[in-house]
Scaffold this motif. Sequence first.
Motif, PDB file in Angstrom:
ATOM      1  N   SER A  61       0.826  -1.213   0.000  1.00  0.00           N
ATOM      2  CA  SER A  61       0.000   0.000   0.000  1.00  0.00           C
ATOM      3  C   SER A  61       0.860   1.262   0.000  1.00  0.00           C
ATOM      4  CB  SER A  61      -0.950   0.010   1.198  1.00  0.00           C
ATOM      5  OG  SER A  61      -0.240  -0.064   2.414  1.00  0.00           O
TER       6      SER A  61
ATOM      7  N   ALA B   1       0.694   4.260  -2.765  1.00  0.00           N
ATOM      8  CA  ALA B   1       0.573   5.683  -2.433  1.00  0.00           C
ATOM      9  C   ALA B   1       1.605   6.518  -3.177  1.00  0.00           C
ATOM     10  CB  ALA B   1       0.720   5.875  -0.924  1.00  0.00           C
TER      11      ALA B   1
ATOM     12  N   ARG C 139       0.346   6.148  -7.297  1.00  0.00           N
ATOM     13  CA  ARG C 139      -1.067   5.852  -7.536  1.00  0.00           C
ATOM     14  C   ARG C 139      -1.515   6.191  -8.964  1.00  0.00           C
ATOM     15  NH1 ARG C 139      -2.858   8.173  -3.436  1.00  0.00           N
ATOM     16  NH2 ARG C 139      -3.157   6.333  -2.118  1.00  0.00           N
ATOM     17  N   ASP C 140      -1.238   7.383  -9.415  1.00  0.00           N
ATOM     18  CA  ASP C 140      -1.705   7.795 -10.740  1.00  0.00           C
ATOM     19  C   ASP C 140      -1.077   6.941 -11.837  1.00  0.00           C
ATOM     20  OD1 ASP C 140      -3.282   9.731  -9.589  1.00  0.00           O
ATOM     21  OD2 ASP C 140      -1.868  11.375  -9.956  1.00  0.00           O
TER      22      ASP C 140
ATOM     23  N   ARG D  69      -2.656   3.483 -11.787  1.00  0.00           N
ATOM     24  CA  ARG D  69      -4.003   3.491 -12.367  1.00  0.00           C
ATOM     25  C   ARG D  69      -3.940   3.431 -13.886  1.00  0.00           C
ATOM     26  NH1 ARG D  69      -7.516   8.069  -9.079  1.00  0.00           N
ATOM     27  NH2 ARG D  69      -7.714   6.930  -7.104  1.00  0.00           N
TER      28      ARG D  69
ATOM     29  N   SER E 244      -6.435   1.617  -1.572  1.00  0.00           N
ATOM     30  CA  SER E 244      -5.523   2.738  -1.771  1.00  0.00           C
ATOM     31  C   SER E 244      -5.442   3.138  -3.240  1.00  0.00           C
ATOM     32  CB  SER E 244      -4.124   2.380  -1.245  1.00  0.00           C
ATOM     33  OG  SER E 244      -3.206   3.432  -1.486  1.00  0.00           O
TER      34      SER E 244
ATOM     35  N   TYR F  12      -7.664   3.041  -5.597  1.00  0.00           N
ATOM     36  CA  TYR F  12      -8.819   3.808  -6.061  1.00  0.00           C
ATOM     37  C   TYR F  12      -9.288   4.860  -5.064  1.00  0.00           C
ATOM     38  CZ  TYR F  12      -8.980   0.450  -9.863  1.00  0.00           C
ATOM     39  OH  TYR F  12      -8.668  -0.306 -10.964  1.00  0.00           O
ATOM     40  N   GLU F  13      -8.561   4.990  -3.948  1.00  0.00           N
ATOM     41  CA  GLU F  13      -8.872   5.996  -2.921  1.00  0.00           C
ATOM     42  C   GLU F  13     -10.341   5.931  -2.491  1.00  0.00           C
ATOM     43  OE1 GLU F  13      -6.150   9.758  -3.296  1.00  0.00           O
ATOM     44  OE2 GLU F  13      -6.955   9.308  -5.292  1.00  0.00           O
ATOM     45  N   VAL F  14     -10.774   4.717  -2.135  1.00  0.00           N
ATOM     46  CA  VAL F  14     -12.131   4.504  -1.642  1.00  0.00           C
ATOM     47  C   VAL F  14     -12.064   3.811  -0.287  1.00  0.00           C
ATOM     48  CG1 VAL F  14     -13.143   4.412  -3.956  1.00  0.00           C
ATOM     49  CG2 VAL F  14     -12.313   2.301  -2.897  1.00  0.00           C
ATOM     50  N   ASP F  15     -13.176   3.847   0.449  1.00  0.00           N
ATOM     51  CA  ASP F  15     -13.224   3.255   1.783  1.00  0.00           C
ATOM     52  C   ASP F  15     -13.857   1.874   1.798  1.00  0.00           C
ATOM     53  OD1 ASP F  15     -12.069   5.531   2.997  1.00  0.00           O
ATOM     54  OD2 ASP F  15     -14.018   6.534   3.026  1.00  0.00           O
TER      55      ASP F  15
END
Length: 330
Positions: free
Chosen positions: A192, A196, A199-200, A203, A222, A224-227
């Motif tokens: 993770s 970080a 990330r871009d 993706r 991490s 997709y930066e979702v919870d």
Amino acid sequence: MTETKFDVAGIGNALVDVIADSDDRFLIANGIEKGGMTLIDAARADELYGRMGQAIEMSGGSCANTIAGLASLGGRGAFFGKVKNDQLGAVFAHDIKSLGVHFPAPSAEDGPPTGRCLILVTPDAQRSMNTYLGAAQNLGPDDIDPAVIEAAAVTYMEGYLWDQPGAKEAFLKAASIARKAGRLVSLTLSDSFCVARYRDEFRRLVRDEVDLLFANETEILSLYEVDLFDEALARVKAECKFAALTRSEAGAVIVADGEVHVVDADKVAKVVDTTGAGDLFAAGFLYGLARGHSPVHSARLGAMAAAEVISHYGPRPQVSLAKLAKSRGL
């Protein structure tokens, strides 16, 4: 299409693992990030090595562990990684070749020594890794043999490589060759903290280059930066042909051509060391997929291999995974 000579061609950091018991106090006292992988320099590596307790030393590196697991299942593997012509480099080369793995990259005659990963295992079986890349960081596009990539059913890369520009170029070169040859391209997100940092880029890579993605729950959230896991699952389902998302004792969620399957984790009497769990899951899944098994069957092989490796110290299997699979009817 070139004849398939290898099930998987892996590209990764060639490292020697140094594994020792530890506790949270030691991690705090030495400024070590628990549960992650931190890149360190030679001086820090020497410092930590001197402070560690009695240790086990063995060939490692995430992708190399996966290829070792593939070989234990009876698969045909190739590995691209850089070592120096020194003692640790000779150990690494001997170990991986003894498994029947094709290891074509020549050892470096100069530059930094062979890399090593200092792994502290706490009583909760979490591993905290401190990695000195050494010679591994000098892997570059010239080390990639196009003929091997063309002859491999899957080209597989560890996300850790994204820390080094030359290694990044090596993977992009290999991915291009694999695609032109009609082969699958696979990536593991690795960590993770690694996600970080890039990330871009990851993706874009997942969207444009990757057919098969490996990630654990923390990594995919991490990315997709979702919870919520289901939100990440929906994203990866839209972008990848195949994905294997591991969730520790909750098993794995497999995406295959738009369908979603849940595969249970194998039971383990006692978790000793989680080092290599994701690597060995990938080994089983890659072996199964390359040999024409269904994604669910492949995931069961991965769960079996992961359960074996977390039952003892070290990131590589201690028994024949092929025999274990046969005994389990897999």
